[in-house]
Enzyme design. Sequence first.
Site, mmCIF file in Angstrom:
data_model
loop_
_atom_site.group_PDB
_atom_site.id
_atom_site.type_symbol
_atom_site.label_atom_id
_atom_site.label_comp_id
_atom_site.label_asym_id
_atom_site.label_seq_id
_atom_site.Cartn_x
_atom_site.Cartn_y
_atom_site.Cartn_z
ATOM 1 N N ASP A 144 161.149 -27.472 -2.903
ATOM 2 C CA ASP A 144 161.827 -28.364 -2.997
ATOM 3 C C ASP A 144 163.208 -28.044 -2.466
ATOM 4 O O ASP A 144 163.160 -27.259 -1.532
ATOM 5 C CB ASP A 144 162.125 -29.303 -4.501
ATOM 6 C CG ASP A 144 161.945 -30.502 -4.390
ATOM 7 O OD1 ASP A 144 163.093 -31.110 -3.694
ATOM 8 O OD2 ASP A 144 161.231 -31.261 -4.915
ATOM 9 N N HIS A 213 167.509 -33.728 -4.829
ATOM 10 C CA HIS A 213 166.008 -33.942 -4.986
ATOM 11 C C HIS A 213 165.362 -32.682 -5.868
ATOM 12 O O HIS A 213 164.704 -33.209 -6.866
ATOM 13 C CB HIS A 213 165.514 -34.094 -3.665
ATOM 14 C CG HIS A 213 164.124 -34.612 -3.428
ATOM 15 N ND1 HIS A 213 162.897 -33.773 -3.647
ATOM 16 C CD2 HIS A 213 163.452 -35.946 -3.349
ATOM 17 C CE1 HIS A 213 161.724 -34.605 -3.425
ATOM 18 N NE2 HIS A 213 162.175 -35.681 -3.237
ATOM 19 N N SER A 537 157.812 -38.850 -5.175
ATOM 20 C CA SER A 537 158.464 -37.391 -5.534
ATOM 21 C C SER A 537 158.820 -37.274 -7.173
ATOM 22 O O SER A 537 158.766 -36.334 -7.425
ATOM 23 C CB SER A 537 159.957 -37.495 -4.773
ATOM 24 O OG SER A 537 159.768 -37.042 -3.484
#
Length: 750
Positions: A144, A213, A537
Amino acid sequence: MSVCNYYISILSFILVLLFGINNVLSKPEEYKTYIVHLDHSQKPSSFLTHETWHQTILKSLSKPVHGKEMLLYSYNHVMNGFSARLTPAQVSKLKKSPAHIAIHEEKIGKLFTTHSPQFMGLRHSSGLWNASSYGEGVIIGMIDSGVWPESESFNEKGMPPIPTRWKGKCQNSTTNPFPCNRKLIGAQVFIKGIQAADESDSPDDSPRDFLGHGTHTSSTAAGNHVPGASQFGYANGVARGIAPGAHVAMYKVSSGGFIAESDVLAAMDQAIADGVDIMSLSLGFDHVPYFQDVIATASLSAIEKGIFVVCAAGNDGAPNTTFNSAPWITTVGAGTLDRSFIATVTLGNDLTLEGQSKFPDRVLVVDTLLYYGKGDFEKSCSDGALNVSEVFGKVVMCDNNGSSTIFEQVRELARVEALAGILIADENLYNIDELEIPSLILPSSSGALIRKYAIEAADDASVKIMRFVLTSFGTKPAPQVAFFSSRGPDPVNPNILKPDIIAPGVEVLAAIPPIVSVEQFGNYDLGSDYAFLSGTSMSAPHVAGVAALLKAVHPEWSPAAIRSALMTTAYTVDNNGTTLTNQFTSLSGTPLDYGAGHINPNKAMDPGLIYDIDWQGYVDFLCGLGYNDTEMKAILRQSKWSCSQKGTDLNYPSFVAMFSADSPNVKNFTRVLTNVGDDQSVYQLITETSQGMTIKVEPTTLTFTSKYQKQKFAASVQMNGKAPPVAYGYVKWIDQNNHIVASPVVVLNS
């Protein structure tokens, strides 16, 4: 023409010609990143490592000094080969090498971007959390955008020692210290490829997350217990990951929202070497065949080593858009939670109404005049329709006039300095936290009640109180399939049903770096330690966490066994008792939307039977796709393999039958079930079909006398009469202990 002019013309021509040739000769070839597959059996024994061999190959293509500069990564596990910066001429030369198998130019991809454990049925006192000790001893590798190590979600309180088998490391930068601990046990950086493509804006080379994220996905999968977490008061409570006892390792591949194939390959290669048990990827690249898909290729290598790989299905929303769909990957779509964020308004007549709101402040609007426009309905609250003198300091109700969005209406309310807004919309809305003034969104049925009161009360219409920052649970229907969640049929191979499953992916609360803007309030960026994000996600790390819990309870299970348990125990009925629906249309979905259904962790712990797949099963599947030797070598990393059967009928926990006008209307399947439940078990068949669809199974009873015993069955799917484009049903096996092993059967007619 004079002799003088003649020679001048000739001289001019020669100068122009020389200038053009010089330009051609002096213009350097452009360097690009390429992924190079090599036959490792060609490596001379004089090279101790593959990397030194790769560097020597590159040096042979240019001046020796450039060899190491050209090399980005040398791969050892996910593929045999390397990634490097090359010119077209160097690529042509490399293709002539006897070690060359395949080469392609690197592609750029993208990231796919609390209450959810409770919604999924996880409880402290019983079930999967209790049995797995919250995933203790399992290592989840996150591919990620990095992680924020100081987040409370990564504190090591209550964590066991780091497993002795762990080989990873914590990478520090010289300018930005990065602390690891017993929760966050490793963090490394792989952004050479994206930097070479000029798509990186990372301020340094540390694993630190500057996007938010990776911190969000990691804490969703395995964040520790953090009381009092919320986004500006919404969803206030104890934040925890799905597997709070598991360890986390971060492999940073993105710093600006984009990803490069070379980086993702390097990260997955390192994760395999380090010893992760679960690999989670909430990112993807464009659709290509499996042998050209770096995530598919690397995942197959991980699966061979017993690592469970879970990926986000993508956020394209439409049919034929699923990403990361190789059958050895568990592909996850997104569903909603039964939670909503609300505000209430009490009118002067004591009528109290509830609506949507995410205004980021606990403001109180008390004893204020209510304004309802007296002009053209079509222009209600549209740009320039209101006068400051009429609405300043009042609560304004705006009709759903169809000519302006609620966001445009709120901008108009802000322009005339209204105190608050009451807006009308009958659908669930996104980004309502971006509304500039305190606003409440009501359905048209509630709007009619306010309108009636405002007209009757005229100038005396008022609002007694408006209250914000409220959270409601038990919202119906839930779950729904998120509108953005990518749907099947799969564009690469429609014979495999994707997504496999859905999990929470809408407004998921998880950790985020405090330096990342969560939303804007006036001219200010607002930060928070926890924030809501939506996307597949967010769904994938939920499944990664559940897989970690299952791995802790059943360490002997293969990745295929874990996926089978998740799929065959999933549910397809919402809390209204109806088939899962689309979030925006509220129309009933199909397995093309939600796969086998919504994840049900506690049921997955004891599935009764599993559809297992070994390495040879995947090899046979690839053989059936008709790949040539070069393509098979690229994906298998082997120069030799055997195909023990023809066709692509994989032992998958779902079925897809594709029919066309000129094809037979019957499709046959063979499956093998393995008993992982009670020694003595008898399963009876139940089939469910839609109109015009017939499912036949032989035998209709499966008897098991020992654990891990296998039983085979054959199934045929037939369409009768005029068939719809999509039809579906189920094959279910039910035993005396009420294990229900359910598999969706999808028919596609063209």
